[in-house]
Design a protein around this motif. Structure first.
Motif, short mmCIF file in Angstrom:
data_model
loop_
_atom_site.label_atom_id
_atom_site.label_comp_id
_atom_site.label_asym_id
_atom_site.label_seq_id
_atom_site.Cartn_x
_atom_site.Cartn_y
_atom_site.Cartn_z
N ARG A 220 0.86 -1.18 0.00
CA ARG A 220 0.00 0.00 0.00
C ARG A 220 0.89 1.23 0.00
NH1 ARG A 220 -5.32 0.96 0.72
NH2 ARG A 220 -5.89 3.08 1.29
N LEU A 221 0.68 2.11 -0.97
CA LEU A 221 1.55 3.27 -1.14
C LEU A 221 1.08 4.44 -0.30
CD1 LEU A 221 2.07 3.19 -5.03
CD2 LEU A 221 3.44 2.07 -3.24
N ASP A 222 2.05 5.26 0.11
CA ASP A 222 1.74 6.50 0.81
C ASP A 222 1.50 7.65 -0.16
OD1 ASP A 222 1.78 5.67 3.42
OD2 ASP A 222 3.94 5.90 3.60
N ALA A 223 1.45 7.34 -1.44
CA ALA A 223 1.32 8.37 -2.46
C ALA A 223 0.07 9.21 -2.22
CB ALA A 223 1.25 7.73 -3.85
N SER A 224 0.24 10.51 -2.30
CA SER A 224 -0.88 11.43 -2.05
C SER A 224 -1.65 11.76 -3.32
CB SER A 224 -0.34 12.72 -1.42
OG SER A 224 0.60 13.34 -2.30
N PRO B 126 6.86 -7.89 -14.02
CA PRO B 126 5.64 -7.13 -14.31
C PRO B 126 5.11 -6.46 -13.03
CG PRO B 126 5.09 -9.44 -14.09
CD PRO B 126 6.58 -9.35 -13.92
N ALA B 127 4.49 -5.33 -13.17
CA ALA B 127 3.94 -4.59 -12.04
C ALA B 127 2.69 -3.85 -12.48
CB ALA B 127 4.97 -3.62 -11.49
N LEU B 128 1.76 -3.68 -11.52
CA LEU B 128 0.50 -3.00 -11.78
C LEU B 128 0.13 -2.16 -10.57
CD1 LEU B 128 -1.22 -6.24 -13.01
CD2 LEU B 128 -0.89 -4.27 -14.51
N LEU B 129 -0.79 -1.24 -10.78
CA LEU B 129 -1.25 -0.37 -9.70
C LEU B 129 -2.76 -0.56 -9.54
CD1 LEU B 129 0.22 1.82 -7.95
CD2 LEU B 129 -0.69 3.51 -9.55
N LEU B 130 -3.19 -0.86 -8.33
CA LEU B 130 -4.62 -0.93 -8.03
C LEU B 130 -5.03 0.39 -7.41
CD1 LEU B 130 -4.79 -4.50 -6.41
CD2 LEU B 130 -5.05 -3.88 -8.82
N ALA B 131 -5.98 1.07 -8.03
CA ALA B 131 -6.39 2.39 -7.58
C ALA B 131 -7.79 2.34 -7.02
CB ALA B 131 -6.31 3.39 -8.73
N ASP B 132 -7.93 2.79 -5.79
CA ASP B 132 -9.23 2.91 -5.14
C ASP B 132 -9.84 4.24 -5.55
OD1 ASP B 132 -11.37 3.30 -3.40
OD2 ASP B 132 -10.40 2.18 -1.79
N PRO B 133 -11.03 4.26 -6.13
CA PRO B 133 -11.64 5.53 -6.56
C PRO B 133 -11.77 6.56 -5.44
CG PRO B 133 -12.85 3.68 -7.45
CD PRO B 133 -11.87 3.10 -6.47
N SER B 134 -11.83 6.11 -4.18
CA SER B 134 -11.95 7.05 -3.07
C SER B 134 -10.59 7.50 -2.56
CB SER B 134 -12.73 6.39 -1.92
OG SER B 134 -12.05 5.25 -1.44
N GLY B 135 -9.52 7.07 -3.21
CA GLY B 135 -8.16 7.44 -2.80
C GLY B 135 -7.42 6.23 -2.29
N GLY B 136 -6.12 6.21 -2.53
CA GLY B 136 -5.31 5.09 -2.08
C GLY B 136 -4.89 4.21 -3.24
N PHE B 137 -3.67 3.69 -3.14
CA PHE B 137 -3.09 2.89 -4.22
C PHE B 137 -2.35 1.70 -3.63
CE2 PHE B 137 -3.17 7.36 -5.43
CZ PHE B 137 -3.85 7.33 -6.64
N HIS B 138 -2.43 0.57 -4.34
CA HIS B 138 -1.66 -0.61 -4.01
C HIS B 138 -0.75 -0.94 -5.19
CE1 HIS B 138 -5.17 -1.13 -1.29
NE2 HIS B 138 -4.30 -1.74 -0.49
N LEU B 139 0.53 -1.12 -4.93
CA LEU B 139 1.47 -1.57 -5.95
C LEU B 139 1.55 -3.09 -5.89
CD1 LEU B 139 3.68 -0.93 -8.10
CD2 LEU B 139 5.33 -0.95 -6.20
#
Length: 433
Positions: free
Chosen positions: A295-299, A314-327
């Protein structure tokens, strides 16, 4: 058996009669070319509706007749597929009869240039691509898997309209050969037919080269070369189907836009995914069984994408529409090997391989339920919010990755690449007699 040469034949282009040179408003503002459209598989329903509203003769009326049936106010869905394509054919013929579209008087090879607002310039040749027979190897290499549905869709549209309404996009290493030199010097070899600007600020110019000696010089230069499909795999498969089963020798050719990647290095963007009815937390928790999840601290999205760009393939980013990202990275090599057996390391290192072969089956999400969003990761996140799902941000591949997979004779998973800038539909079309 020797390989068939790469060949673009001149043809009499079908064009809008009111796309004239230099149509810029008296105020100095760019004219919006409301007749042109992106390739058929780019716009979603809302953008398609905007295109249809922009002009009653927009090319989208021809290229996406099924979306027209679903998105226009007062339309009725569920009509038989053949009826929808027959309506597109009738509309095309009406436009020709009414003088909205007309064929050029002479057969030509066309030079097409795009210059985007950031100064990116792309220039290439539009012609009738000679298609290989079923017994001879061809010069065009695909790099992406296709699905039967879109191939059938394009085949129905071509057979109904007896036309190629938009070109496929090909890249080839031109090495500053004669074809490239002539293309770059189009002003001295042909007539400027169109100069217009689309709403995104891109300038489009089109020249027609009608001199047979110029055609012969281009033909000799292209013959020993090979080309890679940058965009239009389903249309190329439809070309091959029409060539094999069509009842007219004109189907031995298909409309193509050929760009020298040495002289005009392409932009290679990503195609993101929107997975419905799955939260980012659920997706991340499930992915922990096959990969490292952080889980990223990215703002903000740009910060998260910079982290994604640095991650090992390979790598991907899971983006929560309400904010927050998982690498999601560090996929289990054994799991990748089991999911993609008999494939090269180059194939297994693709982010779309990890997504389509590992994650989607793990999430029990069939491929056809996943929405594709070209280029714009923020748009993918907004689409996920509206659909109560998760946006999967996919890093763009490099041209080297694409060539590496193609050199192994493999095809990347569907919608792995978004080469650009893509040719606009409606600028020049090809109709059979």
């Amino acid at each position: 058996m020797p390989r068939q040469p790469l060949a673009l034949a001149p043809f009499r282009g079908l064009r809008y009669t009111d796309l004239d040179v230099g149509r810029i408003l008296d105020s100095g503002e760019f004219e919006v070319a409301n007749l042109l459209a992106p390739p058929y598989d780019i716009p979603g329903p809302e953008e398609t509706l905007e295109l249809l509203r922009s002009d009653p003769h927009n090319a989208a009326y021809l290229t996406v007749p099924y979306q027209l049936n679903l998105t226009m106010p007062g339309s009725c869905g569920g009509q038989p597929a053949r009826f929808i394509y027959e309506k597109a054919a009738a509309r095309l013929n009406t436009w020709i009869d009414d003088g909205v579209l007309a064929q050029d008087p002479e057969a030509a090879l066309y030079v097409y240039e795009q210059v985007t607002v950031d100064g990116t310039r792309q220039r290439g040749l539009i012609g009738a691509l000679s298609l290989p027979s079923s017994t001879a190897p061809g010069p065009v290499r695909p790099h992406e898997q296709v699905e039967h549905g879109p191939v059938g869709d394009r085949t129905l549209l071509m057979s109904s309209t007896r036309a190629n309404l938009e070109p496929i996009f090909l890249l080839y290493p031109g090495g500053n050969g004669a074809a490239t030199q002539i293309t770059e010097d189009a002003g001295n070899h042909g007539e400027l037919l169109v100069e217009t600007h689309t709403a995104d600020g891109t300038r489009h110019r089109l020249w027609a080269m009608t001199d047979p000696a110029t055609h012969a010089e281009i033909e000799a230069d292209l013959a020993p070369r090979t080309a890679l499909i940058a965009d239009g795999h389903h249309r190329y498969a439809a070309y091959q189907r029409m060539h094999e089963y069509g009842d007219d020798p004109g189907w031995a050719y298909g409309l193509a836009y050929l760009v020298d990647s040495d002289a005009n290095p392409p932009a290679l963007n990503a195609i993101h995914r929107v997975v419905p009815k799955l939260t980012a937390d659920q997706a991340a928790e499930s992915a922990r069984s096959v990969a490292r999840v952080e889980r990223l601290d990215a703002s903000c999205l740009p910060e998260a994408e910079r982290t994604l760009a640095k991650a090992k393939h390979p790598a991907l980013l899971l983006a929560d529409p309400s904010g927050g990202f998982h690498l999601v990275s560090g996929f289990n090599p054994r799991r990748l090997a089991e999911a993609a057996p008999s494939r090269s390391d180059a194939y297994r290192e693709l982010p779309t391989t990890a997504l389509h072969h590992v994650l989607l089956p793990l999430w029990d999400i069939p491929d056809h339920r996943v929405r594709m969003v070209h280029d714009d990761s923020a748009e993918a996140i907004e689409a996920a919010r509206q659909g109560e799902g998760t946006a999967v941000i996919v890093p763009p591949l490099s041209v080297e990755q694409v060539y590496a997979v193609a050199e192994h004779g493999e095809l990347t998973p569907r919608k792995s690449t978004s080469f650009g800038p893509k040719p606009r539909s409606g600028l020049v079309m090809r109709v059979l007699p």
